[in-house]
Design an enzyme around this catalytic site. Sequence first.
Site, mmCIF file in Angstrom:
data_model
loop_
_atom_site.group_PDB
_atom_site.id
_atom_site.type_symbol
_atom_site.label_atom_id
_atom_site.label_comp_id
_atom_site.label_asym_id
_atom_site.label_seq_id
_atom_site.Cartn_x
_atom_site.Cartn_y
_atom_site.Cartn_z
ATOM 1 N N ASP A 20 -11.816 7.133 6.517
ATOM 2 C CA ASP A 20 -10.901 5.720 6.855
ATOM 3 C C ASP A 20 -10.177 6.137 7.886
ATOM 4 O OD1 ASP A 20 -9.326 3.416 6.406
ATOM 5 O OD2 ASP A 20 -7.579 4.674 5.596
ATOM 6 N N GLU B 224 -2.983 -3.005 -2.697
ATOM 7 C CA GLU B 224 -4.148 -2.218 -1.943
ATOM 8 C C GLU B 224 -4.327 -0.791 -2.447
ATOM 9 O OE1 GLU B 224 -3.386 -2.112 2.088
ATOM 10 O OE2 GLU B 224 -5.361 -1.463 2.793
ATOM 11 N N ASP C 130 -9.635 -2.954 1.366
ATOM 12 C CA ASP C 130 -9.424 -2.465 2.899
ATOM 13 C C ASP C 130 -11.065 -1.831 2.892
ATOM 14 O OD1 ASP C 130 -9.595 -0.573 4.894
ATOM 15 O OD2 ASP C 130 -7.469 -1.102 4.925
ATOM 16 N N ASP D 199 -9.978 3.981 10.531
ATOM 17 C CA ASP D 199 -9.468 2.665 11.167
ATOM 18 C C ASP D 199 -10.026 2.406 12.646
ATOM 19 O OD1 ASP D 199 -7.396 1.636 8.916
ATOM 20 O OD2 ASP D 199 -6.855 3.872 9.295
ATOM 21 N N HIS E 145 -11.244 1.943 2.718
ATOM 22 C CA HIS E 145 -10.687 2.677 1.575
ATOM 23 C C HIS E 145 -11.773 2.835 0.280
ATOM 24 C CE1 HIS E 145 -6.356 1.709 2.592
ATOM 25 N NE2 HIS E 145 -7.066 2.008 3.721
ATOM 26 N N TRP F 202 0.780 -1.271 0.049
ATOM 27 C CA TRP F 202 -0.008 -0.002 -0.117
ATOM 28 C C TRP F 202 0.965 1.258 0.081
ATOM 29 C CZ3 TRP F 202 -0.280 3.943 3.810
ATOM 30 C CH2 TRP F 202 -1.195 5.089 3.566
ATOM 31 N N ASP G 135 -7.062 -4.755 10.370
ATOM 32 C CA ASP G 135 -6.317 -3.267 9.973
ATOM 33 C C ASP G 135 -7.051 -2.075 10.762
ATOM 34 O OD1 ASP G 135 -4.762 -1.438 9.127
ATOM 35 O OD2 ASP G 135 -5.362 -1.462 7.012
ATOM 36 N N HIS H 176 -8.738 -6.407 3.961
ATOM 37 C CA HIS H 176 -8.629 -5.716 5.471
ATOM 38 C C HIS H 176 -9.766 -5.325 5.912
ATOM 39 C CE1 HIS H 176 -3.925 -4.582 4.599
ATOM 40 N NE2 HIS H 176 -4.177 -5.794 4.583
ATOM 41 N N LYS I 254 -6.757 2.584 -2.494
ATOM 42 C CA LYS I 254 -7.266 3.774 -1.258
ATOM 43 C C LYS I 254 -8.016 4.897 -2.168
ATOM 44 C CE LYS I 254 -6.090 6.214 2.874
ATOM 45 N NZ LYS I 254 -5.474 5.983 4.164
HETATM 46 MN MN LIG Z 1 -5.442 -1.541 4.887
#
Ligand SMILES: [Mn+2]
Length: 427
Positions: A302, A228, A267, A304, A270, A187, A334, A294, A230
């Site tokens: 994003d 990955e 992800d 997380d 993302h 990523w 993640d 993810h 985004k």
């Molecule tokens: Mn990720």
Amino acid sequence: MNKHQIETQYQAAREQYAELGVDTEAVLRQLEQLEISMHCWQGDDVTGLEQMAGGTSGGIMSTGSSPGIARDGDELRDDMAMALSLLPGRHRVNLHASYAETGSDQVDRDSYEMRHFEAWLNWARQHQLAVDFNPTLFGHRLADDNMTLTHPDESTRQFWIRHCQASRRIADGFGRALGRPSICNIWIPDGSKDIPADRGVLRRRLKDSLDAILSEALPGEHLVDAIESKLFGVGVESFTAGSHEFYMGYLAHSHALGRRNVVLTLDMGHYHPTEAVSDKISALLTFYPRLLVHVSRPVKWDSDHVVITDDALQDLMREIHRSDAFDRVSLATDFFDGSINRIAAWVIGLRATRRAALQAMLEPTERIREAEAAGRLADRLALTEEAKHLPAQAIWNEFCVREQVPAGLNYLEPIHEYERKILRERS
Ligand SMILES: [Mn+2]
């Protein structure tokens, strides 16, 4: 709740599921086999263990100041072992290159080798864990301008190419040493705050960089390459070079070149907030044999956040289940939250991930499909609704008992004790 109560409730639930054609014993066997890759970076707010670089950046951000953050590799591994002891089922461990322990060696990321991950390898062996790997293209002086593999400066771009090449060799090393293939996930944060004049040149450079990275042939039995995408990050709101469409195209390009071991990473944080990641599963599996997801939780962006049982997670697992693809979709957590006990964050997030998989596996899918095939669409909807309220909790608790980890909320007390005895002692 004691073992006897759990067993009684399990037997009652088992009968209830059997009436809808679901064999809970078969589900428990499948759930036990399901591997989830636990990320290391929840334990230290993505700080890493390197001497030469540090901190996040690249448009990602960890917040919070819960006491007892892991200060070195040994503390981080102790914390991970503590979390793993409270989790049922099989796990892998997911490392970033920034968790290298170089000791007195003054070595930068483009020269990392397997020996800088010796402590992780020994620890993984001891706990019988496979290891996944990620090159770290953020939190470094050469990534301060949010450009790495797209960098206009050739020597900077080459530095990041060498870092990714080194990371693939390390992942291959873990795969070889542990006898289980390692996924090496790339990523990059590359993008720009405002509108670029030439998006094409940046993306062509990214393609060339990836070609240079992936051109070294490493055997697929030890290494799987993942890429990955985004949507955006803090400071790179207007443009991200590695978008979903870019990597979809790159994947087709790779496979056309015979690089069949390259997989796409989805992800959950993302994409556009109203975009359903779950819907991408069957679309991608139509063309590619494998995927990496993810598991994360975006809150308005994003962010997380710690993974919890929400519709996005449940829909994702349901689609994997309905595609009969738990063996083709790799799952890796993640997220990072430093505002609550970091071990509890791992345990809550990983348990939620596996419970969502369980909930999906317990769905009376055959009945739902029969209704659909017969055109009884109201029945399809009714069955789908009913499935949400069947006693999955009783099956989960039985699973925890069989796996010899705490059922229900019983994992909290050991975490509190660890906080009192270990975390509070760290200053
Ligand atoms: Mn990720």
